[in-house]
Design a protein around this motif. Structure first.
Motif, PDB file in Angstrom:
ATOM      1  N   ASP A   1      49.513  15.733  -0.904  1.00  0.00           N
ATOM      2  CA  ASP A   1      48.875  16.884  -1.557  1.00  0.00           C
ATOM      3  C   ASP A   1      47.813  17.558  -0.691  1.00  0.00           C
ATOM      4  OD1 ASP A   1      50.428  16.495  -3.754  1.00  0.00           O
ATOM      5  OD2 ASP A   1      48.799  16.034  -5.143  1.00  0.00           O
ATOM      6  N   GLU A   2      47.208  16.815   0.235  1.00  0.00           N
ATOM      7  CA  GLU A   2      46.138  17.378   1.042  1.00  0.00           C
ATOM      8  C   GLU A   2      46.582  17.713   2.464  1.00  0.00           C
ATOM      9  OE1 GLU A   2      42.895  14.640   0.579  1.00  0.00           O
ATOM     10  OE2 GLU A   2      42.354  15.474  -1.380  1.00  0.00           O
TER      11      GLU A   2
ATOM     12  N   ALA B   1      39.034  22.796  -0.609  1.00  0.00           N
ATOM     13  CA  ALA B   1      38.268  22.057   0.394  1.00  0.00           C
ATOM     14  C   ALA B   1      38.847  22.112   1.802  1.00  0.00           C
ATOM     15  CB  ALA B   1      38.128  20.598  -0.038  1.00  0.00           C
ATOM     16  N   SER B   2      40.145  22.339   1.950  1.00  0.00           N
ATOM     17  CA  SER B   2      40.741  22.302   3.278  1.00  0.00           C
ATOM     18  C   SER B   2      41.267  23.655   3.737  1.00  0.00           C
ATOM     19  CB  SER B   2      41.868  21.269   3.325  1.00  0.00           C
ATOM     20  OG  SER B   2      42.849  21.542   2.346  1.00  0.00           O
ATOM     21  N   SER B   3      40.884  24.721   3.059  1.00  0.00           N
ATOM     22  CA  SER B   3      41.368  26.054   3.425  1.00  0.00           C
ATOM     23  C   SER B   3      40.526  26.671   4.527  1.00  0.00           C
ATOM     24  CB  SER B   3      41.361  26.976   2.200  1.00  0.00           C
ATOM     25  OG  SER B   3      42.394  26.623   1.316  1.00  0.00           O
TER      26      SER B   3
ATOM     27  N   ARG C   1      46.815  20.814  -2.842  1.00  0.00           N
ATOM     28  CA  ARG C   1      45.649  20.646  -3.695  1.00  0.00           C
ATOM     29  C   ARG C   1      44.851  21.947  -3.768  1.00  0.00           C
ATOM     30  NH1 ARG C   1      40.422  20.498  -3.237  1.00  0.00           N
ATOM     31  NH2 ARG C   1      39.153  19.307  -4.730  1.00  0.00           N
ATOM     32  N   ASP C   2      44.688  22.605  -2.629  1.00  0.00           N
ATOM     33  CA  ASP C   2      43.942  23.865  -2.608  1.00  0.00           C
ATOM     34  C   ASP C   2      44.580  24.910  -3.508  1.00  0.00           C
ATOM     35  OD1 ASP C   2      42.191  22.801  -0.811  1.00  0.00           O
ATOM     36  OD2 ASP C   2      42.746  24.092   0.859  1.00  0.00           O
ATOM     37  N   LEU C   3      45.894  25.043  -3.418  1.00  0.00           N
ATOM     38  CA  LEU C   3      46.566  26.076  -4.210  1.00  0.00           C
ATOM     39  C   LEU C   3      46.525  25.748  -5.697  1.00  0.00           C
ATOM     40  CD1 LEU C   3      49.611  27.069  -1.974  1.00  0.00           C
ATOM     41  CD2 LEU C   3      47.399  28.212  -2.238  1.00  0.00           C
ATOM     42  N   GLU C   4      46.572  24.469  -6.046  1.00  0.00           N
ATOM     43  CA  GLU C   4      46.406  24.101  -7.452  1.00  0.00           C
ATOM     44  C   GLU C   4      45.003  24.448  -7.938  1.00  0.00           C
ATOM     45  OE1 GLU C   4      49.079  20.424  -8.689  1.00  0.00           O
ATOM     46  OE2 GLU C   4      47.863  19.935  -6.924  1.00  0.00           O
ATOM     47  N   GLN C   5      43.994  24.194  -7.092  1.00  0.00           N
ATOM     48  CA  GLN C   5      42.625  24.561  -7.442  1.00  0.00           C
ATOM     49  C   GLN C   5      42.486  26.080  -7.568  1.00  0.00           C
ATOM     50  OE1 GLN C   5      41.492  21.299  -8.393  1.00  0.00           O
ATOM     51  NE2 GLN C   5      39.612  22.347  -7.843  1.00  0.00           N
ATOM     52  N   PHE C   6      43.140  26.796  -6.668  1.00  0.00           N
ATOM     53  CA  PHE C   6      43.098  28.249  -6.715  1.00  0.00           C
ATOM     54  C   PHE C   6      43.687  28.778  -8.016  1.00  0.00           C
ATOM     55  CE2 PHE C   6      45.599  32.175  -5.885  1.00  0.00           C
ATOM     56  CZ  PHE C   6      44.527  33.056  -5.741  1.00  0.00           C
TER      57      PHE C   6
ATOM     58  N   PHE D   1      53.373  28.885 -16.907  1.00  0.00           N
ATOM     59  CA  PHE D   1      53.819  27.909 -15.924  1.00  0.00           C
ATOM     60  C   PHE D   1      53.639  28.463 -14.521  1.00  0.00           C
ATOM     61  CE2 PHE D   1      57.863  30.144 -16.706  1.00  0.00           C
ATOM     62  CZ  PHE D   1      58.408  30.269 -15.431  1.00  0.00           C
ATOM     63  N   GLN D   2      53.577  27.537 -13.559  1.00  0.00           N
ATOM     64  CA  GLN D   2      53.376  27.922 -12.169  1.00  0.00           C
ATOM     65  C   GLN D   2      54.220  27.038 -11.262  1.00  0.00           C
ATOM     66  OE1 GLN D   2      49.131  27.074 -12.212  1.00  0.00           O
ATOM     67  NE2 GLN D   2      49.404  25.456 -10.685  1.00  0.00           N
ATOM     68  N   LEU D   3      54.599  27.605 -10.139  1.00  0.00           N
ATOM     69  CA  LEU D   3      55.477  26.950  -9.184  1.00  0.00           C
ATOM     70  C   LEU D   3      54.875  27.122  -7.792  1.00  0.00           C
ATOM     71  CD1 LEU D   3      58.318  29.166 -10.558  1.00  0.00           C
ATOM     72  CD2 LEU D   3      57.904  26.844 -11.326  1.00  0.00           C
ATOM     73  N   ILE D   4      54.658  26.025  -7.078  1.00  0.00           N
ATOM     74  CA  ILE D   4      54.042  26.087  -5.762  1.00  0.00           C
ATOM     75  C   ILE D   4      54.859  25.254  -4.788  1.00  0.00           C
ATOM     76  CG2 ILE D   4      51.947  25.694  -4.407  1.00  0.00           C
ATOM     77  CD1 ILE D   4      50.363  25.695  -7.034  1.00  0.00           C
ATOM     78  N   MET D   5      55.089  25.786  -3.597  1.00  0.00           N
ATOM     79  CA  MET D   5      55.828  25.066  -2.579  1.00  0.00           C
ATOM     80  C   MET D   5      55.224  25.324  -1.205  1.00  0.00           C
ATOM     81  SD  MET D   5      58.006  25.736   0.142  1.00  0.00           S
ATOM     82  CE  MET D   5      58.715  27.324  -0.178  1.00  0.00           C
ATOM     83  N   LEU D   6      55.108  24.276  -0.406  1.00  0.00           N
ATOM     84  CA  LEU D   6      54.708  24.383   0.994  1.00  0.00           C
ATOM     85  C   LEU D   6      55.671  23.517   1.801  1.00  0.00           C
ATOM     86  CD1 LEU D   6      50.851  23.858   0.549  1.00  0.00           C
ATOM     87  CD2 LEU D   6      52.033  26.038   0.820  1.00  0.00           C
ATOM     88  N   SER D   7      56.178  24.025   2.917  1.00  0.00           N
ATOM     89  CA  SER D   7      57.120  23.232   3.706  1.00  0.00           C
ATOM     90  C   SER D   7      57.038  23.600   5.183  1.00  0.00           C
ATOM     91  CB  SER D   7      58.554  23.431   3.195  1.00  0.00           C
ATOM     92  OG  SER D   7      59.066  24.692   3.594  1.00  0.00           O
ATOM     93  N   ASN D   8      57.561  22.704   6.011  1.00  0.00           N
ATOM     94  CA  ASN D   8      57.554  22.926   7.458  1.00  0.00           C
ATOM     95  C   ASN D   8      58.929  22.735   8.064  1.00  0.00           C
ATOM     96  OD1 ASN D   8      57.750  20.152   7.158  1.00  0.00           O
ATOM     97  ND2 ASN D   8      56.219  19.638   8.708  1.00  0.00           N
TER      98      ASN D   8
END
Length: 367
Positions: free
Chosen positions: A81-82, A215-217, A258-263, A339-346
């Protein structure tokens, strides 16, 4: 972010180690969704080191969560998450938010010529306004898609302005058409900096990241306070496209799940902008040639622009995706159905294809 991101937006907005049991009383619909997403993730397991983190929340409760792959193969660091990712064009959401904060404070009028605030613009740009930039109606060419990557290596916005003073022509008369252009949001970042008196990264740090506890943005590593390992772009070597990007506003932001959930929590609670301002951002201000609609920093509609408008205005559903090198990102939310949908990938095309499946399944279940 390339022009193909607009096409990818039609397919990638969603999410998905299967989460724990759903809260007591959760509907069979959500239980079925959880089972479907878990099956998709299981079927798509891959030996590739690349991966993703993806989450679905409904009514404030986490319905599905999955972490897969490595942030760094060399370090053996798993994605969590972080883990910090390049957000790519999700950066535009935050740039638009910064503009609207200044608008709320009466420091920036959306319909006034930019020349009122900026003295260093090419002559043809001075009559543009923030509304046209936010909604991609300016006619500014998209330099990220026009220029080769090597030309963008280390290039800052001052160099961009210097170039366009020599070649200031617009692609169309402002306000008459809409065409997605990363240059719009680079200029908006410059505008925020000049109006606020702060470097753009510092502005976001003080007025968005800290209030939302992100916190990590950071922007262009201006605030390297990583809580977790930074994800590397698989299918690339070290750098995105092999260059150092120095442009911000359209791209340039880093952050974690985690940042995007906080946002999103801060956005739901109107800690960053007032409800009426969010309404304004979620109205369709422009329509692209392919029928997708854009507000201020958001694609508008049932699936973030994919299939027309919600039944009421301002729209209930908005979203954005990002694509930069091997990074693929998505953020989507629906206010009415909560509802919300968030994705981060590499993982480039591999994770893009997988997330298309997550999207379709979630869309079918929840919309």
């Amino acid at each position: 972010m390339t022009r193909w991101a607009g096409l990818w937006l039609s397919a990638v907005m969603l999410a998905g180690c299967a989460s724990g049991p759903l809260p007591w009383g959760a509907s069979r619909q959500l239980q079925a969704l959880q089972a479907d997403l878990a099956q998709i993730a299981q079927d798509a397991s891959s030996p590739s080191p690349s991966g993703y983190v993806i989450k679905v929340h409904v009514q404030g409760e986490q319905v599905f969560s999955r972490h897969e792959g490595l942030a760094s193969a060399e370090m053996g660091e798993s994605i969590h998450d972080e883990t910090v990712f390049e957000l790519a064009s999700l950066s535009k959401i935050f740039t638009a938010l910064a503009v609207m904060q200044l608008h709320e404070q009466g420091r920036l009028a959306l319909d006034q010529p930019l020349g009122r605030y900026l003295s260093d613009l090419p002559e043809t740009w001075a009559e543009l306004n923030a509304h046209q930039l936010l909604s991609h109606q300016s006619g500014l060419p998209d330099l990220l898609n026009l220029w080769p990557h090597k030309r963008l290596d280390g290039l800052d916005f001052g160099a961009v302005l210097a170039h366009f003073r020599q070649s200031p022509a617009l692609l169309f008369s402002p306000g008459t058409q809409a065409a997605y252009s990363n240059t719009n949001y680079m200029l908006l970042a410059h505008l925020v900096s000049q109006v606020s008196g702060l470097d753009f990264g510092e502005y976001l740090q003080r007025h968005v990241f800290e209030p939302a506890d992100m916190a990590s943005s950071s922007v262009l590593d201006a605030w390297p306070r990583w809580v977790g390992q930074q994800a590397l772009p698989y299918a690339q070597e070290g750098k995105v496209h092999g260059i150092d990007y120095a442009l911000m506003g359209a791209i340039g932001q880093k952050g974690s799940m985690r940042d995007l959930e906080q946002f999103m929590q801060a956005l739901w609670q109107h800690k960053l902008v007032q409800a009426k301002t969010l309404d304004l951002m979620m109205r369709p201000h422009a329509e692209f040639a392919d029928g997708k609609r854009y507000g201020y920093g958001w694609y508008i509609g049932r699936l973030g622009g994919w299939a027309g408008l919600s039944g009421s205005l301002p729209a209930q559903a908005v979203g954005h995706t990002g694509r930069l090198g091997a990074f693929r990102t998505a953020l989507y939310f629906h206010r009415e159905r909560r509802f919300q949908l968030i994705m981060l990938s590499n993982g480039g095309p591999r994770t893009e294809k997988l997330l298309t499946q997550f999207l379709k399944t979630t869309r079918d279940r929840l919309e």
